[in-house]
Design a protein around this motif. Structure first.
Motif, PDB file in Angstrom:
ATOM      1  N   ARG A  63       1.231  -3.721   6.367  1.00 22.07           N
ATOM      2  CA  ARG A  63       0.712  -4.144   7.674  1.00 22.07           C
ATOM      3  C   ARG A  63      -0.248  -5.310   7.510  1.00 22.07           C
ATOM      4  O   ARG A  63      -0.298  -6.224   8.350  1.00 22.07           O
ATOM      5  N   LEU A  64      -1.015  -5.309   6.432  1.00 23.25           N
ATOM      6  CA  LEU A  64      -1.950  -6.404   6.178  1.00 23.25           C
ATOM      7  C   LEU A  64      -1.238  -7.634   5.635  1.00 23.25           C
ATOM      8  O   LEU A  64      -1.655  -8.767   5.900  1.00 23.25           O
ATOM      9  N   LEU A  65      -0.176  -7.428   4.851  1.00 25.44           N
ATOM     10  CA  LEU A  65       0.610  -8.532   4.291  1.00 25.44           C
ATOM     11  C   LEU A  65       1.963  -8.561   4.998  1.00 25.44           C
ATOM     12  O   LEU A  65       2.996  -8.223   4.416  1.00 25.44           O
ATOM     13  N   LYS A  66       1.946  -8.959   6.258  1.00 22.33           N
ATOM     14  CA  LYS A  66       3.141  -8.833   7.096  1.00 22.33           C
ATOM     15  C   LYS A  66       4.318  -9.659   6.592  1.00 22.33           C
ATOM     16  O   LYS A  66       5.471  -9.319   6.819  1.00 22.33           O
ATOM     17  N   SER A  67       4.024 -10.768   5.921  1.00 19.44           N
ATOM     18  CA  SER A  67       5.098 -11.671   5.528  1.00 19.44           C
ATOM     19  C   SER A  67       5.804 -11.254   4.243  1.00 19.44           C
ATOM     20  O   SER A  67       6.820 -11.847   3.889  1.00 19.44           O
ATOM     21  N   SER A  68       5.293 -10.226   3.550  1.00 20.00           N
ATOM     22  CA  SER A  68       5.899  -9.842   2.266  1.00 20.00           C
ATOM     23  C   SER A  68       5.726  -8.354   2.022  1.00 20.00           C
ATOM     24  O   SER A  68       4.706  -7.917   1.471  1.00 20.00           O
ATOM     25  N   ALA A  69       6.720  -7.573   2.415  1.00 18.69           N
ATOM     26  CA  ALA A  69       6.689  -6.131   2.156  1.00 18.69           C
ATOM     27  C   ALA A  69       6.818  -5.849   0.656  1.00 18.69           C
ATOM     28  O   ALA A  69       6.250  -4.888   0.141  1.00 18.69           O
ATOM     29  N   GLY A  70       7.541  -6.715  -0.043  1.00 24.12           N
ATOM     30  CA  GLY A  70       7.688  -6.527  -1.486  1.00 24.12           C
ATOM     31  C   GLY A  70       6.365  -6.667  -2.220  1.00 24.12           C
ATOM     32  O   GLY A  70       6.091  -5.922  -3.158  1.00 24.12           O
ATOM     33  N   LEU A  71       5.544  -7.629  -1.771  1.00 24.52           N
ATOM     34  CA  LEU A  71       4.232  -7.804  -2.393  1.00 24.52           C
ATOM     35  C   LEU A  71       3.343  -6.591  -2.113  1.00 24.52           C
ATOM     36  O   LEU A  71       2.563  -6.175  -2.972  1.00 24.52           O
ATOM     37  N   ALA A  72       3.458  -6.023  -0.924  1.00 26.00           N
ATOM     38  CA  ALA A  72       2.693  -4.814  -0.597  1.00 26.00           C
ATOM     39  C   ALA A  72       3.099  -3.662  -1.513  1.00 26.00           C
ATOM     40  O   ALA A  72       2.246  -2.899  -1.985  1.00 26.00           O
ATOM     41  N   LEU A  73       4.382  -3.550  -1.786  1.00 28.33           N
ATOM     42  CA  LEU A  73       4.856  -2.502  -2.694  1.00 28.33           C
ATOM     43  C   LEU A  73       4.337  -2.742  -4.105  1.00 28.33           C
ATOM     44  O   LEU A  73       3.925  -1.797  -4.798  1.00 28.33           O
ATOM     45  N   LEU A  74       4.340  -4.001  -4.542  1.00 26.62           N
ATOM     46  CA  LEU A  74       3.823  -4.332  -5.868  1.00 26.62           C
ATOM     47  C   LEU A  74       2.338  -3.997  -5.978  1.00 26.62           C
ATOM     48  O   LEU A  74       1.885  -3.424  -6.981  1.00 26.62           O
ATOM     49  N   LEU A  75       1.556  -4.338  -4.965  1.00 25.22           N
ATOM     50  CA  LEU A  75       0.121  -4.043  -4.988  1.00 25.22           C
ATOM     51  C   LEU A  75      -0.132  -2.535  -4.999  1.00 25.22           C
ATOM     52  O   LEU A  75      -1.103  -2.068  -5.599  1.00 25.22           O
ATOM     53  N   THR A  76       0.729  -1.781  -4.344  1.00 27.29           N
ATOM     54  CA  THR A  76       0.591  -0.324  -4.380  1.00 27.29           C
ATOM     55  C   THR A  76       0.767   0.197  -5.795  1.00 27.29           C
ATOM     56  O   THR A  76       0.011   1.070  -6.247  1.00 27.29           O
ATOM     57  N   LEU A  77       1.738  -0.340  -6.509  1.00 22.29           N
ATOM     58  CA  LEU A  77       1.950   0.077  -7.897  1.00 22.29           C
ATOM     59  C   LEU A  77       0.788  -0.371  -8.783  1.00 22.29           C
ATOM     60  O   LEU A  77       0.434   0.318  -9.744  1.00 22.29           O
ATOM     61  N   VAL A  78       0.187  -1.521  -8.454  1.00 19.87           N
ATOM     62  CA  VAL A  78      -0.996  -1.972  -9.200  1.00 19.87           C
ATOM     63  C   VAL A  78      -2.160  -1.016  -8.963  1.00 19.87           C
ATOM     64  O   VAL A  78      -2.879  -0.637  -9.909  1.00 19.87           O
ATOM     65  N   LEU A  79      -2.366  -0.601  -7.720  1.00 18.94           N
ATOM     66  CA  LEU A  79      -3.427   0.366  -7.418  1.00 18.94           C
ATOM     67  C   LEU A  79      -3.180   1.679  -8.147  1.00 18.94           C
ATOM     68  O   LEU A  79      -4.127   2.350  -8.574  1.00 18.94           O
ATOM     69  N   ARG A  80      -1.929   2.039  -8.286  1.00 20.23           N
ATOM     70  CA  ARG A  80      -1.567   3.266  -9.010  1.00 20.23           C
ATOM     71  C   ARG A  80      -2.038   3.212 -10.462  1.00 20.23           C
ATOM     72  O   ARG A  80      -2.452   4.219 -11.034  1.00 20.23           O
ATOM     73  N   GLU A  81      -1.955   2.037 -11.057  1.00 20.96           N
ATOM     74  CA  GLU A  81      -2.400   1.879 -12.440  1.00 20.96           C
ATOM     75  C   GLU A  81      -3.903   1.656 -12.535  1.00 20.96           C
ATOM     76  O   GLU A  81      -4.508   1.925 -13.573  1.00 20.96           O
ATOM     77  N   LEU A  82      -4.503   1.159 -11.453  1.00 23.31           N
ATOM     78  CA  LEU A  82      -5.932   0.864 -11.474  1.00 23.31           C
ATOM     79  C   LEU A  82      -6.782   2.131 -11.415  1.00 23.31           C
ATOM     80  O   LEU A  82      -7.863   2.192 -12.017  1.00 23.31           O
ATOM     81  N   GLY A  83      -6.303   3.144 -10.694  1.00 23.48           N
ATOM     82  CA  GLY A  83      -7.075   4.369 -10.525  1.00 23.48           C
ATOM     83  C   GLY A  83      -7.540   4.999 -11.821  1.00 23.48           C
ATOM     84  O   GLY A  83      -8.746   5.276 -11.997  1.00 23.48           O
ATOM     85  N   PRO A  84      -6.643   5.259 -12.797  1.00 27.27           N
ATOM     86  CA  PRO A  84      -7.087   5.874 -14.049  1.00 27.27           C
ATOM     87  C   PRO A  84      -8.069   4.998 -14.833  1.00 27.27           C
ATOM     88  O   PRO A  84      -8.940   5.518 -15.534  1.00 27.27           O
ATOM     89  N   ARG A  85      -7.951   3.668 -14.717  1.00 23.91           N
ATOM     90  CA  ARG A  85      -8.874   2.777 -15.439  1.00 23.91           C
ATOM     91  C   ARG A  85     -10.289   2.883 -14.877  1.00 23.91           C
ATOM     92  O   ARG A  85     -11.268   2.855 -15.623  1.00 23.91           O
ATOM     93  N   LEU A  86     -10.394   3.022 -13.562  1.00 24.13           N
ATOM     94  CA  LEU A  86     -11.709   3.148 -12.952  1.00 24.13           C
ATOM     95  C   LEU A  86     -12.363   4.485 -13.266  1.00 24.13           C
ATOM     96  O   LEU A  86     -13.589   4.608 -13.196  1.00 24.13           O
TER      97      LEU A  86
END
Length: 253
Positions: free
Chosen positions: A158-181
């Motif tokens: 919803r925030l990145l309306k022009s690229s749903a694929g980028l939103a999916l990629l950022l979700t996977l990045v957040l998935r990896e970021l959680g354990p590091r934090l």
């Protein structure tokens, strides 16, 4: 439910998973002997050394199950839900967000549990147990992770309306970021952080999806943040004005 896939897709999904389940049942077995354990796959013996067969199998299947379940829930519902939440009216977007997320999770629940047929069969053939408690816990955590990732993916789309694929990629990045934090939760105060900063980071970590299977038992008390937090943020994102409509009006002028 046809928005998330046709009946033919679900029937085909079940047949493919049953096919692989049959291959596992017919071609794989585990053997525990005095000289160690081994896995026999289609006539080929794979020695495991001194490790007990159960600890080796369950330890590896936990991560595999956590990965499969979460990604099937996410990918099985992401595109239909984002299409549903792309409506011009706020009310339609909110309806699409809540109804789409709920129906998408139900659809992902079906697909993911069917996808686990070969995994349960493999566990049975190797260790003689169909539903070990460790794998049941991994399955439950995988479902919750899939729902959490779906909420974040829809929010980011919803925030990145022009690229749903980028939103999916950022979700996977957040998935990896959680354990590091999580490292800073344990050692933040040793690094000079205040107690308030560590507590604030703990809230952020609870909101983020976690790529690593939690070692702690399942706690319903974590759900208000891990699921309720992204759900509330996603609902707020649905209230944002539809930029596409404004852009179209300007071009019309």
């Amino acid at each position: 439910m046809d928005r998330f896939g046709s009946s033919k897709l679900r029937i085909g999904w079940v047949l493919v998973c049953l096919f692989f389940t049959g291959l596992v049942v017919m071609g794989i077995q585990g053997q525990q002997g005095p000289d160690g354990s081994q896995i026999v796959a289609f006539g080929t013996a794979v020695p495991l050394g001194a490790d007990t067969l159960r600890s080796y199998v369950v330890g590896n299947l936990q991560g595999l199950m956590y990965w499969i379940v979460s990604l099937v829930v996410l990918l099985g519902a992401f595109v239909p839900v984002t299409q549903w939440t792309a409506a011009a009216a706020r009310g339609e977007r909110l309806k699409g967000f809540f109804a789409g997320t709920g129906l998408g999770f139900v659809h992902g629940l079906f697909l993911s549990q069917v996808a686990l047929f070969p995994v349960w069969a493999l566990c049975w053939r190797l260790v003689g147990q169909v539903w070990p408690p460790e794998l049941l816990r991994a399955d439950l955590h995988g479902l919750l992770l899939g729902l959490q990732m779906l909420l974040w993916a829809v929010l980011l789309s919803r925030l990145l309306k022009s690229s749903a694929g980028l939103a999916l990629l950022l979700t996977l990045v957040l998935r990896e970021l959680g354990p590091r934090l999580s490292f800073f939760l344990d050692f933040g105060q040793d690094l000079g952080w205040s107690a308030a900063q560590v507590k604030g980071l703990g809230i952020l970590v609870a909101l983020l999806p976690m790529a690593q299977l939690p070692s702690d038992p399942f706690s319903p008390l974590a759900l208000p943040l891990s699921i309720g937090g992204p759900l509330a943020l996603g609902a707020l994102a649905m209230l944002l004005p539809a930029g596409g409509a404004k852009g179209s009006a300007k071009r019309g002028k």
